[in-house]
Design an enzyme around this catalytic site. Structure first.
Site, mmCIF file in Angstrom:
data_model
loop_
_atom_site.group_PDB
_atom_site.id
_atom_site.type_symbol
_atom_site.label_atom_id
_atom_site.label_comp_id
_atom_site.label_asym_id
_atom_site.label_seq_id
_atom_site.Cartn_x
_atom_site.Cartn_y
_atom_site.Cartn_z
ATOM 1 N N ASP A 1 -11.710 -1.526 12.542
ATOM 2 C CA ASP A 1 -12.098 -1.339 11.259
ATOM 3 C C ASP A 1 -13.474 -2.038 10.711
ATOM 4 O OD1 ASP A 1 -9.781 -0.564 10.258
ATOM 5 O OD2 ASP A 1 -8.747 -2.285 10.269
ATOM 6 N N CYS B 1 -3.463 -18.624 13.859
ATOM 7 C CA CYS B 1 -3.090 -18.041 15.066
ATOM 8 C C CYS B 1 -3.310 -18.794 16.143
ATOM 9 C CB CYS B 1 -4.088 -16.795 15.121
ATOM 10 S SG CYS B 1 -3.870 -15.486 14.083
ATOM 11 N N ARG C 1 0.829 -1.121 -0.151
ATOM 12 C CA ARG C 1 -0.066 0.118 -0.027
ATOM 13 C C ARG C 1 0.994 1.058 -0.069
ATOM 14 N NH1 ARG C 1 -3.971 -0.258 4.559
ATOM 15 N NH2 ARG C 1 -5.046 -1.764 2.885
ATOM 16 N N TYR C 2 1.817 1.498 0.950
ATOM 17 C CA TYR C 2 2.633 2.603 0.919
ATOM 18 C C TYR C 2 4.024 2.046 -0.001
ATOM 19 C CZ TYR C 2 -0.168 3.223 5.148
ATOM 20 O OH TYR C 2 -1.089 3.372 6.099
ATOM 21 N N ASP D 1 -8.188 3.296 9.701
ATOM 22 C CA ASP D 1 -7.373 2.990 8.549
ATOM 23 C C ASP D 1 -8.784 3.028 7.490
ATOM 24 O OD1 ASP D 1 -5.664 1.628 6.962
ATOM 25 O OD2 ASP D 1 -5.409 0.039 8.209
ATOM 26 N N LYS E 1 -3.594 4.601 6.784
ATOM 27 C CA LYS E 1 -4.007 4.779 8.234
ATOM 28 C C LYS E 1 -3.757 6.233 8.432
ATOM 29 C CE LYS E 1 -2.434 0.470 10.333
ATOM 30 N NZ LYS E 1 -1.510 -0.164 8.851
ATOM 31 N N CYS F 1 -11.138 -9.779 14.817
ATOM 32 C CA CYS F 1 -9.902 -9.746 13.881
ATOM 33 C C CYS F 1 -10.356 -9.172 12.458
ATOM 34 C CB CYS F 1 -9.583 -11.387 13.244
ATOM 35 S SG CYS F 1 -8.173 -11.437 12.276
ATOM 36 N N CYS G 1 -8.921 -14.208 17.294
ATOM 37 C CA CYS G 1 -9.674 -12.964 17.948
ATOM 38 C C CYS G 1 -11.140 -12.779 17.369
ATOM 39 C CB CYS G 1 -8.962 -11.644 18.084
ATOM 40 S SG CYS G 1 -7.356 -11.771 18.562
ATOM 41 N N ARG H 1 7.099 0.252 2.209
ATOM 42 C CA ARG H 1 6.886 -1.026 3.149
ATOM 43 C C ARG H 1 5.815 -1.950 2.800
ATOM 44 N NH1 ARG H 1 5.041 3.780 5.311
ATOM 45 N NH2 ARG H 1 3.520 3.735 6.663
ATOM 46 N N ARG I 1 -8.940 -9.414 9.850
ATOM 47 C CA ARG I 1 -8.709 -10.310 8.464
ATOM 48 C C ARG I 1 -9.558 -11.531 8.806
ATOM 49 N NH1 ARG I 1 -2.838 -8.739 8.633
ATOM 50 N NH2 ARG I 1 -2.904 -6.846 7.367
HETATM 51 C C1 LIG Z 1 -0.717 -0.646 8.694
HETATM 52 C C2 LIG Z 1 0.049 -1.053 7.384
HETATM 53 C C3 LIG Z 1 1.494 -0.850 7.346
HETATM 54 C C4 LIG Z 1 2.392 -0.305 8.549
HETATM 55 O O1 LIG Z 1 2.080 0.934 8.757
HETATM 56 P P1 LIG Z 1 2.789 1.538 9.844
HETATM 57 O O2 LIG Z 1 2.411 2.826 10.014
HETATM 58 O O3 LIG Z 1 4.512 1.701 9.147
HETATM 59 O O4 LIG Z 1 2.869 0.813 11.252
HETATM 60 C C5 LIG Z 1 1.951 -1.055 6.060
HETATM 61 N N1 LIG Z 1 1.246 -1.515 5.156
HETATM 62 C C6 LIG Z 1 -0.112 -1.673 5.336
HETATM 63 C C7 LIG Z 1 -0.871 -2.390 4.093
HETATM 64 C C8 LIG Z 1 -0.542 -1.576 6.448
HETATM 65 O O5 LIG Z 1 -2.025 -1.729 6.734
#
Ligand SMILES: *Cc1c(COP(=O)(O)O)cnc(C)c1O
Length: 364
Positions: free
Chosen positions: A280, A113, A100-101, A317, A324, A120, A117, A104, A122
């Protein structure tokens, strides 16, 4: 405190604990006052697993352990919300890897798990697939290797620590071989859900992959049993910075006193609160979700009551994969040309000078 603090059997073998888990409504009905016929259709849709450690702590329908682990018929009544509101599947270039970002990725290396939970995020997939994800993991590593923008890999799931040490070590080693991957992060619930998983051997193995961060999930102060505290100590002693991502859950932690107590107990165990997640809008969780105002009210109450290093960020989110966003209580009451009017942690009002000249900075 009305909650049982230390009833958990100390276990030397986490795999034995897992296989002794309660997974069927009939088995649960033998040890707890639940109606197996009511729970059967819920468990058919959203699996249940309550391991012996967690079960020993879940004594009463109103306690936080019970609420997080015992299925509820209302999970099936929640049809309005989407199964995947964050569009994680749409943002997966290969199955099980969410990009997404730019910098990362979330890498789903296990669909299992130690405890499922009820809240959850997911729910749509966790505990349901038959495969071991082996091929998906190989494809994910290939994607990461060929995508130089990725600087951090977050192992998630399911719970990545459901993998055996050797399998986990193999994934971490492969990721460490990729030059552009600078940071490794593991998101796990094991320190709270099955602390026996955090063996000395596991902690030592993880400690060979620095910089490696571990974010865990504790939602209620009673989850910090002596066993859980020992699990945190082992990870921290291996040099791993520990963060906590808590989820706001109706009837579990949706009040300032519980949240403040949780934060104090985390700090005392060298775990730094990181995010407090607004739940969520995932199908099957509506009965546990709190209004957004509850989170903001808690954040307001925390300010000034606990150390700054213990204040988590309240996160929402965004639907559709927007990412987020932190929410803060409004502390600015009004904005004048000379001063801003600001409210402090006590609710008192102060004026703060607006210094500097907007639009006349050195650089522009
Ligand atoms: C939450 C999340 C992250 C990590 O977010 P941080 O703000 O760095 O903790 C990375 N990718 C996705 C898709 C997420 O949902």
């Amino acid at each position: 405190m009305p909650f049982p603090a230390n009833l958990a059997p100390v276990s030397a073998d986490w795999k034995k604990d897992l296989s002794a888990s309660v997974t069927s409504p009939a088995a649960l009905a033998r040890v707890r006052p639940v109606d197996a016929a009511v729970l059967a259709p819920v468990c058919a849709r959203y699996p249940m697993r309550i391991n012996p450690y967690w079960l020993s702590l879940a004594q009463h329908p109103l306690d936080p352990f019970w609420r997080q682990a015992v299925p509820d018929r209302r999970e099936l009544e929640d049809q309005a919300a989407a199964a995947d509101p964050l569009a994680e599947e749409a943002q997966s270039p290969v199955p099980g890897l969410i990009h997404r970002y730019p910098d990362r990725v979330v890498f789903l290396v296990s669909d299992r798990c130690a405890m499922y939970c009820r809240h959850c995020m997911r729910k749509r997939r966790v505990g349901r697939s038959a495969s071991t994800l082996r091929e998906a993991v190989a494809a994910g590593i290939d994607y990461i290797r060929t995508t130089p923008a990725i600087e951090e890999v977050i192992l998630s799931g399911g719970d990545p620590l459901m993998l055996e040490d050797a399998a986990l070590e193999e994934i971490l080693s492969r990721l460490r071989e990729i030059r552009h991957v600078k940071l490794l992060r593991i998101h796990t619930r094991m320190p709270s859900s099955l602390p026996a998983r955090i063996t000395a051997r596991l902690a030592a193995m993880l400690g060979r992959f620095h910089p490696l961060y571990v974010n865990i999930q504790f939602n209620h102060p009673a989850e910090m049993t002596p066993e859980a505290a020992e699990a945190c100590r082992r990870l921290a002693d291996a040099g791993i910075p520990l963060g906590c991502q808590s989820v706001l859950i109706r009837g579990v932690n949706d009040d300032p006193d519980t949240m403040a107590a949780l934060i104090r107990v985390l700090l005392a165990n060298r775990v730094r609160p990181y995010y407090l997640h607004q739940m969520d809008p995932v199908q099957g969780t509506a009965h546990l979700r709190t209004p957004i105002e509850t989170g903001l009210a808690i954040m307001t109450a925390l300010r000034g009551r606990i150390p700054g290093i213990g204040v988590p960020q309240l996160m929402i989110d965004l639907p559709g994969g927007g990412g987020k966003v932190p929410l803060l209580p409004d502390s600015v009451v009004s904005r004048g040309p000379e001063t801003w009017r600001v409210r402090n942690y006590n609710g008192e009002i102060f004026d703060y000078p607006v210094s500097g000249r907007p639009g006349e900075g050195d650089g522009d």
